[in-house]
Write a protein that holds these residues in place. Structure first.
Motif, mmCIF file in Angstrom:
data_model
loop_
_atom_site.group_PDB
_atom_site.id
_atom_site.type_symbol
_atom_site.label_atom_id
_atom_site.label_comp_id
_atom_site.label_asym_id
_atom_site.label_seq_id
_atom_site.Cartn_x
_atom_site.Cartn_y
_atom_site.Cartn_z
ATOM 1 N N GLY A 1 -10.035 -14.668 7.649
ATOM 2 C CA GLY A 1 -10.873 -13.685 6.982
ATOM 3 C C GLY A 1 -10.438 -12.250 7.163
ATOM 4 N N GLN A 2 -9.552 -11.980 8.116
ATOM 5 C CA GLN A 2 -9.108 -10.607 8.318
ATOM 6 C C GLN A 2 -8.173 -10.173 7.186
ATOM 7 N N GLU A 3 -8.278 -8.905 6.817
ATOM 8 C CA GLU A 3 -7.458 -8.387 5.728
ATOM 9 C C GLU A 3 -6.071 -7.971 6.217
ATOM 10 N N VAL A 4 -5.087 -8.171 5.330
ATOM 11 C CA VAL A 4 -3.723 -7.723 5.584
ATOM 12 C C VAL A 4 -3.158 -7.170 4.280
ATOM 13 N N GLY A 5 -2.086 -6.429 4.392
ATOM 14 C CA GLY A 5 -1.377 -5.952 3.219
ATOM 15 C C GLY A 5 0.015 -6.550 3.174
ATOM 16 N N ILE A 6 0.497 -6.809 1.976
ATOM 17 C CA ILE A 6 1.841 -7.367 1.785
ATOM 18 C C ILE A 6 2.609 -6.433 0.857
ATOM 19 N N GLY A 7 3.727 -5.926 1.316
ATOM 20 C CA GLY A 7 4.566 -5.080 0.483
ATOM 21 C C GLY A 7 5.912 -5.724 0.231
ATOM 22 N N GLY A 8 6.312 -5.796 -1.043
ATOM 23 C CA GLY A 8 7.624 -6.362 -1.360
ATOM 24 C C GLY A 8 7.576 -7.837 -1.668
ATOM 25 N N PRO A 9 8.764 -8.485 -1.611
ATOM 26 C CA PRO A 9 10.045 -7.939 -1.160
ATOM 27 C C PRO A 9 10.631 -6.920 -2.135
ATOM 28 N N ARG A 10 11.393 -5.962 -1.580
ATOM 29 C CA ARG A 10 12.017 -4.940 -2.390
ATOM 30 C C ARG A 10 13.292 -5.437 -3.050
ATOM 31 N N GLY A 11 13.935 -6.408 -2.425
ATOM 32 C CA GLY A 11 15.187 -6.920 -2.969
ATOM 33 C C GLY A 11 15.541 -8.248 -2.346
ATOM 34 N N SER A 12 16.533 -8.906 -2.915
ATOM 35 C CA SER A 12 16.970 -10.212 -2.421
ATOM 36 C C SER A 12 18.491 -10.281 -2.447
ATOM 37 N N MET A 13 19.047 -11.000 -1.498
ATOM 38 C CA MET A 13 20.452 -11.369 -1.552
ATOM 39 C C MET A 13 20.503 -12.849 -1.885
ATOM 40 N N LEU A 14 21.093 -13.168 -3.011
ATOM 41 C CA LEU A 14 21.138 -14.542 -3.491
ATOM 42 C C LEU A 14 22.480 -15.156 -3.126
ATOM 43 N N ILE A 15 22.445 -16.048 -2.145
ATOM 44 C CA ILE A 15 23.649 -16.706 -1.647
ATOM 45 C C ILE A 15 23.732 -18.081 -2.289
ATOM 46 N N PRO A 16 24.768 -18.371 -3.058
ATOM 47 C CA PRO A 16 24.856 -19.659 -3.759
ATOM 48 C C PRO A 16 24.796 -20.831 -2.788
ATOM 49 N N GLN B 1 24.902 -12.245 -4.974
ATOM 50 C CA GLN B 1 24.244 -11.203 -5.758
ATOM 51 C C GLN B 1 23.170 -10.485 -4.959
ATOM 52 N N ARG B 2 23.084 -9.188 -5.165
ATOM 53 C CA ARG B 2 21.975 -8.397 -4.648
ATOM 54 C C ARG B 2 21.098 -8.020 -5.841
ATOM 55 N N VAL B 3 19.834 -8.316 -5.754
ATOM 56 C CA VAL B 3 18.918 -7.974 -6.839
ATOM 57 C C VAL B 3 17.759 -7.164 -6.276
ATOM 58 N N ARG B 4 17.254 -6.245 -7.087
ATOM 59 C CA ARG B 4 16.128 -5.415 -6.687
ATOM 60 C C ARG B 4 14.865 -5.849 -7.407
ATOM 61 N N HIS B 5 13.736 -5.668 -6.749
ATOM 62 C CA HIS B 5 12.444 -6.009 -7.324
ATOM 63 C C HIS B 5 11.542 -4.774 -7.321
ATOM 64 N N PRO B 6 10.641 -4.688 -8.280
ATOM 65 C CA PRO B 6 9.671 -3.580 -8.260
ATOM 66 C C PRO B 6 8.823 -3.657 -6.985
ATOM 67 N N LEU B 7 8.541 -2.510 -6.406
ATOM 68 C CA LEU B 7 7.712 -2.479 -5.201
ATOM 69 C C LEU B 7 6.253 -2.696 -5.577
ATOM 70 N N VAL B 8 5.656 -3.718 -4.996
ATOM 71 C CA VAL B 8 4.250 -4.026 -5.231
ATOM 72 C C VAL B 8 3.555 -4.151 -3.874
ATOM 73 N N ILE B 9 2.429 -3.491 -3.720
ATOM 74 C CA ILE B 9 1.608 -3.603 -2.507
ATOM 75 C C ILE B 9 0.393 -4.446 -2.842
ATOM 76 N N ARG B 10 0.174 -5.493 -2.069
ATOM 77 C CA ARG B 10 -0.911 -6.428 -2.345
ATOM 78 C C ARG B 10 -1.841 -6.525 -1.141
ATOM 79 N N ARG B 11 -3.117 -6.713 -1.429
ATOM 80 C CA ARG B 11 -4.117 -6.931 -0.379
ATOM 81 C C ARG B 11 -4.451 -8.418 -0.348
ATOM 82 N N ALA B 12 -4.538 -8.981 0.850
ATOM 83 C CA ALA B 12 -4.840 -10.405 0.993
ATOM 84 C C ALA B 12 -5.701 -10.611 2.238
ATOM 85 N N LYS B 13 -6.137 -11.849 2.426
ATOM 86 C CA LYS B 13 -6.915 -12.201 3.614
ATOM 87 C C LYS B 13 -6.272 -13.393 4.304
#
Length: 270
Positions: free
Chosen positions: A125-140, A11-23
């Motif tokens: 302590g340095q900041e980074v951004g995390i985007g996604g994941p946008r989608g997944s391939m689900l391999i049984p 299966q290929r599934v899509r996820h909402p795009l979310v941009i997150r800030r982290a350290k």
């Protein structure tokens, strides 16, 4: 083992795009050229990565600049016009701890490049951004055998897959690294066979390892990720020799010689 084909749907599934800030919470070395970077932050709550080879886009601040992250608009990611645009590269989410909201990313260090320079010098302590994941391939995981082939860039996904496979499965890993010091530990509940190739020894490469594989690939799925032309050759060998059906081989070029920020897909799903 239940061989019901209904359990073998990829299966290929899509996820909402979310941009997150982290350290950055912790940094360590798994091998001379593999860095483990753990990031954390309240915005990681709800992070979701169901596929072992998912990709997140890691946003790294430009040297000497504050981190500038895109917003999510109608056309996808939109960057502000002011501020230095961050370096962005795709990485596998190695592990996510929901309780501590910590995301682990393992980064293979190359000879040069902005992502390598950042990963080699990043500190807590340095900041980074995390985007996604946008989608997944689900391999049984109901296939009996999981053939996992790749180089350093694929090791985070391979290690995650080996850990996640159940006791009833068998995993065959063919991995190529610079030398024996670059090996990382692979461990899980499944029956595991690992064969390493070392580039500095000028010995057998990934294609050679695959061609010399004595095991019968019965009830198998193959996952391949490495340099693009090599990934294509590995896939062609499996398909053309009839060892595995083309629809049961996923091959990706995680990088391409002489180029950066490349992700090729070699597949023929039916």
């Amino acid at each position: 083992m239940d061989n019901d084909q209904g359990e073998r749907i990829i299966q290929r599934v899509r996820h909402p795009l979310v941009i997150r800030r982290a350290k950055v919470a912790r940094v360590s070395s798994l091998s001379p050229h593999m860095r483990r970077i753990v990031v954390s932050g309240a915005e990681l709550k709800g992070f979701f990565s169901p596929g072992f080879d998912d990709h997140v886009k890691l946003f790294m601040p430009a040297p000497g600049a504050a981190l500038v992250l895109p917003s999510v608009g109608e056309r996808g990611m939109e960057f502000p016009t002011d501020g230095a645009r961050p370096v962005a590269r795709d990485f596998t989410p190695r592990h996510f701890d929901h309780a501590s909201t910590e995301l682990t990313i393992d980064v293979a260090l190359h000879a040069h490049g902005p992502a390598t320079e950042w990963a080699a010098t990043v500190t807590e302590g340095q900041e980074v951004g995390i985007g996604g994941p946008r989608g997944s391939m689900l391999i049984p995981d109901s296939f009996h055998t999981h053939l996992l082939i790749g180089d350093e860039t694929a090791l985070p996904a391979i290690a995650r897959r080996v850990e996640e496979l159940p006791l009833s499965c068998r995993a065959i890993v063919l991995a190529e690294v610079r030398n024996a010091q670059e090996q990382i530990e692979l461990d899980g509940d499944c029956a595991l066979t690992v064969r390493w190739a070392y580039r500095e020894d000028d010995g057998p490469g990934l294609v050679d390892l695959l061609q010399s594989l004595p095991e019968l690939l019965v009830d198998a799925f193959a996952w391949i990720a490495c340099e693009s032309s090599t990934a294509k050759a590995l896939r062609s060998y499996l398909v053309e020799t009839g060892k595995i059906e083309s629809r049961l081989v996923k091959a990706s070029g995680y990088w391409r010689r002489g180029e950066s920020a490349v992700h090729d897909v070699h597949e023929n799903w039916s």
